[in-house]
Design a protein around this motif. Structure first.
Motif, mmCIF file in Angstrom:
data_model
loop_
_atom_site.group_PDB
_atom_site.id
_atom_site.type_symbol
_atom_site.label_atom_id
_atom_site.label_comp_id
_atom_site.label_asym_id
_atom_site.label_seq_id
_atom_site.Cartn_x
_atom_site.Cartn_y
_atom_site.Cartn_z
ATOM 1 N N VAL A 1 11.042 -5.815 -50.358
ATOM 2 C CA VAL A 1 9.914 -4.957 -50.725
ATOM 3 C C VAL A 1 8.693 -5.268 -49.866
ATOM 4 C CG1 VAL A 1 8.255 -4.493 -52.567
ATOM 5 C CG2 VAL A 1 10.679 -4.526 -53.070
ATOM 6 N N VAL A 2 8.340 -6.520 -49.768
ATOM 7 C CA VAL A 2 7.157 -6.908 -49.000
ATOM 8 C C VAL A 2 7.309 -6.479 -47.541
ATOM 9 C CG1 VAL A 2 5.822 -8.894 -48.168
ATOM 10 C CG2 VAL A 2 6.582 -8.802 -50.557
ATOM 11 N N ARG A 3 8.468 -6.754 -46.941
ATOM 12 C CA ARG A 3 8.714 -6.405 -45.539
ATOM 13 C C ARG A 3 8.718 -4.895 -45.335
ATOM 14 N NH1 ARG A 3 13.075 -4.616 -43.411
ATOM 15 N NH2 ARG A 3 14.497 -5.456 -44.993
ATOM 16 N N GLU A 4 9.460 -4.177 -46.168
ATOM 17 C CA GLU A 4 9.597 -2.733 -45.982
ATOM 18 C C GLU A 4 8.278 -1.986 -46.185
ATOM 19 O OE1 GLU A 4 11.964 -0.668 -44.959
ATOM 20 O OE2 GLU A 4 13.596 -2.099 -44.707
ATOM 21 N N ILE A 5 7.495 -2.379 -47.168
ATOM 22 C CA ILE A 5 6.213 -1.702 -47.396
ATOM 23 C C ILE A 5 5.285 -1.955 -46.219
ATOM 24 C CG2 ILE A 5 4.185 -1.510 -48.899
ATOM 25 C CD1 ILE A 5 6.902 -0.364 -50.036
ATOM 26 N N ALA A 6 5.312 -3.154 -45.669
ATOM 27 C CA ALA A 6 4.501 -3.447 -44.479
ATOM 28 C C ALA A 6 4.982 -2.622 -43.285
ATOM 29 C CB ALA A 6 4.552 -4.938 -44.159
ATOM 30 N N PHE B 1 10.556 -2.990 -57.887
ATOM 31 C CA PHE B 1 9.496 -3.904 -58.298
ATOM 32 C C PHE B 1 8.194 -3.129 -58.485
ATOM 33 C CE2 PHE B 1 12.556 -6.526 -56.107
ATOM 34 C CZ PHE B 1 12.583 -7.686 -56.870
ATOM 35 N N ASP B 2 7.295 -3.683 -59.282
ATOM 36 C CA ASP B 2 5.981 -3.082 -59.457
ATOM 37 C C ASP B 2 5.121 -3.483 -58.261
ATOM 38 O OD1 ASP B 2 3.553 -2.085 -60.295
ATOM 39 O OD2 ASP B 2 3.777 -2.809 -62.355
ATOM 40 N N GLY B 3 4.729 -2.487 -57.475
ATOM 41 C CA GLY B 3 3.880 -2.748 -56.317
ATOM 42 C C GLY B 3 2.406 -2.568 -56.616
ATOM 43 N N GLY B 4 2.077 -2.165 -57.851
ATOM 44 C CA GLY B 4 0.684 -2.035 -58.235
ATOM 45 C C GLY B 4 0.066 -0.718 -57.812
ATOM 46 N N THR B 5 -1.252 -0.735 -57.706
ATOM 47 C CA THR B 5 -2.036 0.445 -57.365
ATOM 48 C C THR B 5 -2.503 0.359 -55.925
ATOM 49 O OG1 THR B 5 -2.795 0.629 -59.659
ATOM 50 C CG2 THR B 5 -4.102 1.784 -57.993
ATOM 51 N N VAL B 6 -2.352 1.453 -55.201
ATOM 52 C CA VAL B 6 -2.869 1.536 -53.832
ATOM 53 C C VAL B 6 -4.350 1.884 -53.955
ATOM 54 C CG1 VAL B 6 -2.711 2.702 -51.604
ATOM 55 C CG2 VAL B 6 -0.636 2.270 -52.947
ATOM 56 N N ALA B 7 -5.202 0.894 -53.727
ATOM 57 C CA ALA B 7 -6.640 1.082 -53.912
ATOM 58 C C ALA B 7 -7.233 2.028 -52.872
ATOM 59 C CB ALA B 7 -7.349 -0.270 -53.862
ATOM 60 N N ASP B 8 -6.709 1.988 -51.648
ATOM 61 C CA ASP B 8 -7.255 2.800 -50.564
ATOM 62 C C ASP B 8 -6.119 3.513 -49.837
ATOM 63 O OD1 ASP B 8 -8.656 3.942 -48.494
ATOM 64 O OD2 ASP B 8 -9.139 2.039 -47.499
ATOM 65 N N PRO B 9 -5.742 4.707 -50.301
ATOM 66 C CA PRO B 9 -4.647 5.433 -49.642
ATOM 67 C C PRO B 9 -4.886 5.697 -48.155
ATOM 68 C CG PRO B 9 -5.100 6.403 -51.777
ATOM 69 C CD PRO B 9 -6.198 5.403 -51.505
ATOM 70 N N SER B 10 -6.156 5.711 -47.713
ATOM 71 C CA SER B 10 -6.427 5.931 -46.286
ATOM 72 C C SER B 10 -5.964 4.749 -45.438
ATOM 73 C CB SER B 10 -7.918 6.199 -46.050
ATOM 74 O OG SER B 10 -8.675 5.025 -46.280
ATOM 75 N N ALA B 11 -5.612 3.628 -46.069
ATOM 76 C CA ALA B 11 -5.113 2.454 -45.343
ATOM 77 C C ALA B 11 -3.633 2.594 -44.972
ATOM 78 C CB ALA B 11 -5.324 1.193 -46.172
ATOM 79 N N LEU C 1 4.629 1.489 -44.333
ATOM 80 C CA LEU C 1 3.328 2.020 -44.740
ATOM 81 C C LEU C 1 2.138 1.227 -44.227
ATOM 82 C CD1 LEU C 1 4.301 2.814 -48.436
ATOM 83 C CD2 LEU C 1 4.187 4.408 -46.509
ATOM 84 N N GLY C 2 2.391 0.074 -43.616
ATOM 85 C CA GLY C 2 1.290 -0.750 -43.129
ATOM 86 C C GLY C 2 0.491 -1.411 -44.235
ATOM 87 N N LEU C 3 1.045 -1.464 -45.441
ATOM 88 C CA LEU C 3 0.345 -2.081 -46.579
ATOM 89 C C LEU C 3 0.866 -3.486 -46.823
ATOM 90 C CD1 LEU C 3 0.389 0.890 -49.135
ATOM 91 C CD2 LEU C 3 -1.496 0.200 -47.627
ATOM 92 N N ARG C 4 -0.027 -4.369 -47.175
ATOM 93 C CA ARG C 4 0.347 -5.734 -47.549
ATOM 94 C C ARG C 4 0.299 -5.823 -49.066
ATOM 95 N NH1 ARG C 4 2.506 -6.519 -43.060
ATOM 96 N NH2 ARG C 4 1.191 -6.775 -41.262
ATOM 97 N N ILE C 5 1.477 -5.924 -49.664
ATOM 98 C CA ILE C 5 1.548 -6.032 -51.119
ATOM 99 C C ILE C 5 2.414 -7.231 -51.483
ATOM 100 C CG2 ILE C 5 1.348 -3.526 -51.419
ATOM 101 C CD1 ILE C 5 4.401 -3.727 -52.364
ATOM 102 N N GLY C 6 2.314 -7.657 -52.706
ATOM 103 C CA GLY C 6 3.247 -8.624 -53.261
ATOM 104 C C GLY C 6 4.219 -7.865 -54.146
#
Length: 157
Positions: free
Chosen positions: A59-64, A97-107, A67-72
């Motif tokens: 999950v961490v690798r694929e989302i990065a 897994f729960d990736g939480g809320t994307v605070a800034d979709p422009s990221a 989407l370029g997002l750093r999540i846990g």
């Protein structure tokens, strides 16, 4: 039956593909989906496990990567099994897994070599955009997140 070494014994066991994804939402409680350029339907962001990886690391690798997002990887919400089909000779075990809320979709920085688009959709819209085999993950993930539990979706559900 003769004694088998551990390596020989493990070689006799059935195998499965493994994938993992993240339930990500925005501040309006809409679900983030991605549209792969190699499939006709949308997907929960994620991907398949590489050698030596655990599902939460996928999950961490694929989302990065996608989407370029750093999540846990948060709490495990859903485990489901996609049965073998004409394109896939083994079952696919999938962990959401729960990736939480994307605070800034422009990221979000879309990996255009793999994805055509992303979007935030209502829960119902998200479920409708997924393939029939994957669609049950969305309402299950919502229930699991709300109830703070993990849901198992067996093949026959």
């Amino acid at each position: 039956m003769p004694y088998l070494s551990p390596r020989e014994w493990y070689a006799t066991l059935p195998t499965a593909h493994v994938s993992a994804g993240a339930l990500l939402t925005d501040d309006r409680d809409r679900v983030l989906l991605v549209k792969p350029n190699y499939r006709p339907y949308w997907h929960v962001p994620g991907g398949t496990m590489e050698p030596g990886e655990a599902p939460h690391q996928v999950v961490v690798r694929e989302i990065a990567e996608e989407l370029g997002l750093r999540i846990g990887a948060g709490r495990l919400l859903v485990v489901d099994v996609v049965p073998p089909n004409p394109d896939m000779d083994r079952p696919m075990l999938h962990f959401t897994f729960d990736g939480g809320t994307v605070a800034d979709p422009s990221a979000i920085r879309l990996a255009e070599d793999e994805l055509d688009a992303f979007g935030f959709f209502t829960w119902e819209e998200a479920e409708a955009r997924l393939s029939p085999a994957l669609a049950p993950r969305v309402p299950a993930a919502r229930r699991a997140r709300e109830r703070r539990e993990t849901i198992y979706l067996p093949v026959d559900s």
